[in-house]
Design a protein around this motif. Structure first.
Motif, mmCIF file in Angstrom:
data_model
loop_
_atom_site.group_PDB
_atom_site.id
_atom_site.type_symbol
_atom_site.label_atom_id
_atom_site.label_comp_id
_atom_site.label_asym_id
_atom_site.label_seq_id
_atom_site.Cartn_x
_atom_site.Cartn_y
_atom_site.Cartn_z
ATOM 1 N N ILE A 1 47.921 -1.414 24.818
ATOM 2 C CA ILE A 1 48.170 -2.803 24.459
ATOM 3 C C ILE A 1 47.113 -3.230 23.448
ATOM 4 C CG2 ILE A 1 46.857 -3.643 26.457
ATOM 5 C CD1 ILE A 1 48.729 -6.120 26.396
ATOM 6 N N LYS A 2 47.559 -3.863 22.384
ATOM 7 C CA LYS A 2 46.683 -4.324 21.324
ATOM 8 C C LYS A 2 47.072 -5.739 20.927
ATOM 9 C CE LYS A 2 45.960 0.315 19.431
ATOM 10 N NZ LYS A 2 46.693 1.036 20.490
ATOM 11 N N LEU A 3 46.070 -6.545 20.606
ATOM 12 C CA LEU A 3 46.337 -7.876 20.094
ATOM 13 C C LEU A 3 45.330 -8.189 19.004
ATOM 14 C CD1 LEU A 3 44.702 -10.528 22.353
ATOM 15 C CD2 LEU A 3 44.929 -8.202 23.192
ATOM 16 N N GLY A 4 45.754 -9.006 18.055
ATOM 17 C CA GLY A 4 44.851 -9.275 16.953
ATOM 18 C C GLY A 4 45.322 -10.390 16.047
ATOM 19 N N TYR A 5 44.492 -10.635 15.045
ATOM 20 C CA TYR A 5 44.727 -11.674 14.054
ATOM 21 C C TYR A 5 44.451 -11.102 12.678
ATOM 22 C CZ TYR A 5 43.475 -15.520 10.926
ATOM 23 O OH TYR A 5 43.357 -16.359 9.839
ATOM 24 N N LEU A 6 45.347 -11.399 11.724
ATOM 25 C CA LEU A 6 45.190 -10.913 10.356
ATOM 26 C C LEU A 6 45.377 -12.071 9.392
ATOM 27 C CD1 LEU A 6 44.911 -8.148 8.739
ATOM 28 C CD2 LEU A 6 47.376 -8.300 8.429
ATOM 29 N N TYR A 7 44.406 -12.254 8.498
ATOM 30 C CA TYR A 7 44.518 -13.305 7.468
ATOM 31 C C TYR A 7 44.919 -12.661 6.164
ATOM 32 C CZ TYR A 7 43.331 -17.097 4.297
ATOM 33 O OH TYR A 7 43.389 -18.078 3.327
ATOM 34 N N ALA A 8 46.000 -13.143 5.568
ATOM 35 C CA ALA A 8 46.502 -12.613 4.285
ATOM 36 C C ALA A 8 45.992 -13.483 3.150
ATOM 37 C CB ALA A 8 48.022 -12.594 4.300
ATOM 38 N N PHE A 9 45.319 -12.858 2.194
ATOM 39 C CA PHE A 9 44.782 -13.603 1.046
ATOM 40 C C PHE A 9 45.853 -13.851 -0.004
ATOM 41 C CE2 PHE A 9 41.154 -11.564 3.017
ATOM 42 C CZ PHE A 9 40.223 -12.581 3.038
ATOM 43 N N ASP B 1 38.324 4.173 30.720
ATOM 44 C CA ASP B 1 39.012 3.381 29.696
ATOM 45 C C ASP B 1 38.282 2.064 29.467
ATOM 46 O OD1 ASP B 1 41.373 5.106 29.316
ATOM 47 O OD2 ASP B 1 41.772 4.600 31.412
ATOM 48 N N GLU B 2 38.131 1.708 28.204
ATOM 49 C CA GLU B 2 37.439 0.482 27.848
ATOM 50 C C GLU B 2 38.244 -0.283 26.808
ATOM 51 O OE1 GLU B 2 33.621 1.642 26.415
ATOM 52 O OE2 GLU B 2 32.858 2.222 28.388
ATOM 53 N N VAL B 3 37.971 -1.586 26.731
ATOM 54 C CA VAL B 3 38.555 -2.398 25.663
ATOM 55 C C VAL B 3 37.774 -2.135 24.387
ATOM 56 C CG1 VAL B 3 39.048 -4.734 24.869
ATOM 57 C CG2 VAL B 3 39.347 -4.150 27.283
ATOM 58 N N ASP B 4 38.472 -1.781 23.333
ATOM 59 C CA ASP B 4 37.825 -1.434 22.065
ATOM 60 C C ASP B 4 38.078 -2.509 21.025
ATOM 61 O OD1 ASP B 4 36.825 1.225 22.740
ATOM 62 O OD2 ASP B 4 38.935 1.802 22.828
ATOM 63 N N PRO B 5 37.079 -2.805 20.172
ATOM 64 C CA PRO B 5 37.304 -3.742 19.062
ATOM 65 C C PRO B 5 38.215 -3.118 18.018
ATOM 66 C CG PRO B 5 35.159 -2.712 18.849
ATOM 67 C CD PRO B 5 35.718 -2.255 20.174
ATOM 68 N N LEU B 6 38.974 -3.954 17.321
ATOM 69 C CA LEU B 6 39.900 -3.479 16.302
ATOM 70 C C LEU B 6 39.665 -4.230 14.990
ATOM 71 C CD1 LEU B 6 43.290 -3.347 18.269
ATOM 72 C CD2 LEU B 6 41.835 -1.425 17.654
ATOM 73 N N PRO B 7 38.707 -3.797 14.176
ATOM 74 C CA PRO B 7 38.618 -4.384 12.833
ATOM 75 C C PRO B 7 39.874 -4.015 12.052
ATOM 76 C CG PRO B 7 36.638 -3.120 13.397
ATOM 77 C CD PRO B 7 37.677 -2.776 14.406
ATOM 78 N N LEU B 8 40.473 -4.974 11.377
ATOM 79 C CA LEU B 8 41.733 -4.743 10.674
ATOM 80 C C LEU B 8 41.549 -4.938 9.175
ATOM 81 C CD1 LEU B 8 44.205 -6.676 13.012
ATOM 82 C CD2 LEU B 8 43.603 -4.252 13.050
ATOM 83 N N VAL B 9 42.083 -4.001 8.407
ATOM 84 C CA VAL B 9 42.085 -4.097 6.952
ATOM 85 C C VAL B 9 43.491 -3.787 6.456
ATOM 86 C CG1 VAL B 9 41.178 -3.172 4.784
ATOM 87 C CG2 VAL B 9 39.675 -3.377 6.776
ATOM 88 N N SER C 1 49.066 -7.110 -5.936
ATOM 89 C CA SER C 1 48.309 -6.571 -4.814
ATOM 90 C C SER C 1 48.212 -7.626 -3.724
ATOM 91 C CB SER C 1 46.904 -6.123 -5.253
ATOM 92 O OG SER C 1 46.155 -7.233 -5.710
ATOM 93 N N GLN C 2 47.984 -7.161 -2.505
ATOM 94 C CA GLN C 2 47.906 -8.050 -1.358
ATOM 95 C C GLN C 2 46.792 -7.568 -0.432
ATOM 96 O OE1 GLN C 2 49.461 -10.781 -0.637
ATOM 97 N NE2 GLN C 2 49.015 -11.085 1.542
ATOM 98 N N TRP C 3 45.912 -8.522 -0.041
ATOM 99 C CA TRP C 3 44.802 -8.206 0.856
ATOM 100 C C TRP C 3 44.988 -8.889 2.197
ATOM 101 C CZ3 TRP C 3 40.723 -5.002 0.946
ATOM 102 C CH2 TRP C 3 40.316 -4.397 -0.252
ATOM 103 N N GLY C 4 44.467 -8.284 3.232
ATOM 104 C CA GLY C 4 44.428 -8.915 4.534
ATOM 105 C C GLY C 4 43.243 -8.400 5.332
ATOM 106 N N LEU C 5 42.568 -9.300 6.039
ATOM 107 C CA LEU C 5 41.440 -8.938 6.886
ATOM 108 C C LEU C 5 41.605 -9.602 8.241
ATOM 109 C CD1 LEU C 5 38.412 -9.327 4.417
ATOM 110 C CD2 LEU C 5 39.424 -7.182 5.237
ATOM 111 N N GLY C 6 41.155 -8.938 9.294
ATOM 112 C CA GLY C 6 41.282 -9.536 10.606
ATOM 113 C C GLY C 6 40.521 -8.769 11.662
#
Length: 265
Positions: free
Chosen positions: A257-265, A65-73, A45-50
């Motif tokens: 347009i979307k930008l983000g960061y994801l940490y892989a455990f 139109d607004e900038v929206d937060p993007l919780p990533l799982v 299994s592989q997890w990632g959060l960002g």
């Protein structure tokens, strides 16, 4: 209970946890590069959060139109695949062809307060879409398709086909994609139609028909020490005439347009 619905009983607890945290999808892609990277790792299994942010330019008139937060799982295992607001239950594969049962949250709705032009319109809600997907891969190339139908207050069905190709140089990846999407009459009526009780001066009644859209996009990724993943995703969608003809619509394209960061455990 119908045994064909049994996999969705497995999806339901996960959706209860993931969907509230991901009301804005991390990507509308049928298959995301981060998902493919997680599947390729030799782990059970592989997890990632960002986290990230997204800006979507709506085709609707005077839309706020607004900038929206993007919780990533991200979660990848033998039977489940989770990325953003999408959850798949994996069915048996046939060689390079994979089949999935899919649940996806789509935030396509709007309220009258979102635009002065929408005053007097009833709320159109986003919601959970259920269906299936098929993914074919050959090296760095992926071809995928999905069929989903609305549940709850939302209406309609949609089909999407997508081709993407990853180009890698060191820690940098560039993944262009092109796709086509089809929407049935119920979808166009629900999101772009104007009902009799919503008619106003300058906003005539409208009942659309099934329509389509063509989308092109590219995702730029950078992986630092394999665990730290940064991305920027840019896309544009050209809408079909049945959507463009709606009095609610002022432009023929929808961009994101979307930008983000994801940490892989």
């Amino acid at each position: 209970m119908n045994q064909a619905l049994h996999p969705f009983r497995i999806l339901a607890p996960a959706l209860a946890c993931v969907v509230p945290a991901c009301l804005v999808p991390a990507s509308a892609q049928v298959v995301a590069p981060e998902q493919l990277a997680a599947e390729a790792l030799p782990k059970t299994s592989q997890w990632g959060l960002g986290f990230g942010a997204g800006f979507d330019k709506s085709p609707l008139r005077d839309f706020d139109d607004e900038v929206d937060p993007l919780p990533l799982v991200l979660y990848e295992s033998k039977h489940l695949s989770v990325f953003g607001a999408r959850i798949d239950y994996k069915l048996p594969s046939y060689g390079p062809l994979q089949f999935r049962l899919r649940a996806r949250y789509a935030n396509d709705g709007y309220e009258a307060k979102d635009s002065p032009y929408l005053a007097g319109m009833e709320e159109r809600k986003g919601g959970l879409w259920l269906g299936g997907a098929a993914i074919w891969r050959s090296g760095a190339t992926s071809v995928a398709g999905e069929f989903t139908a609305a549940t709850g207050d939302a209406e309609g069905k949609r089909i999407k086909l997508e081709l993407n190709r990853e180009f890698r140089t060191g820690a940098v990846t560039i993944t262009p994609r092109i796709g086509a999407e089809w929407y049935d009459k119920d979808y166009v009526d629900y999101y772009y139609g104007v009902r009799a009780n919503e008619v106003r001066a300058g906003r005539s009644a409208y009942s659309g028909d099934s329509s389509q859209a063509i989308e092109a996009g590219v995702r730029f990724g950078y992986a630092f020490q394999r665990r730290h993943n940064f991305f920027v995703d840019v896309s544009a969608k050209s809408l079909g005439s049945e959507i463009k003809d709606s009095p609610l619509v002022e432009r023929s394209t929808e961009s994101s347009i979307k930008l983000g960061y994801l940490y892989a455990f």
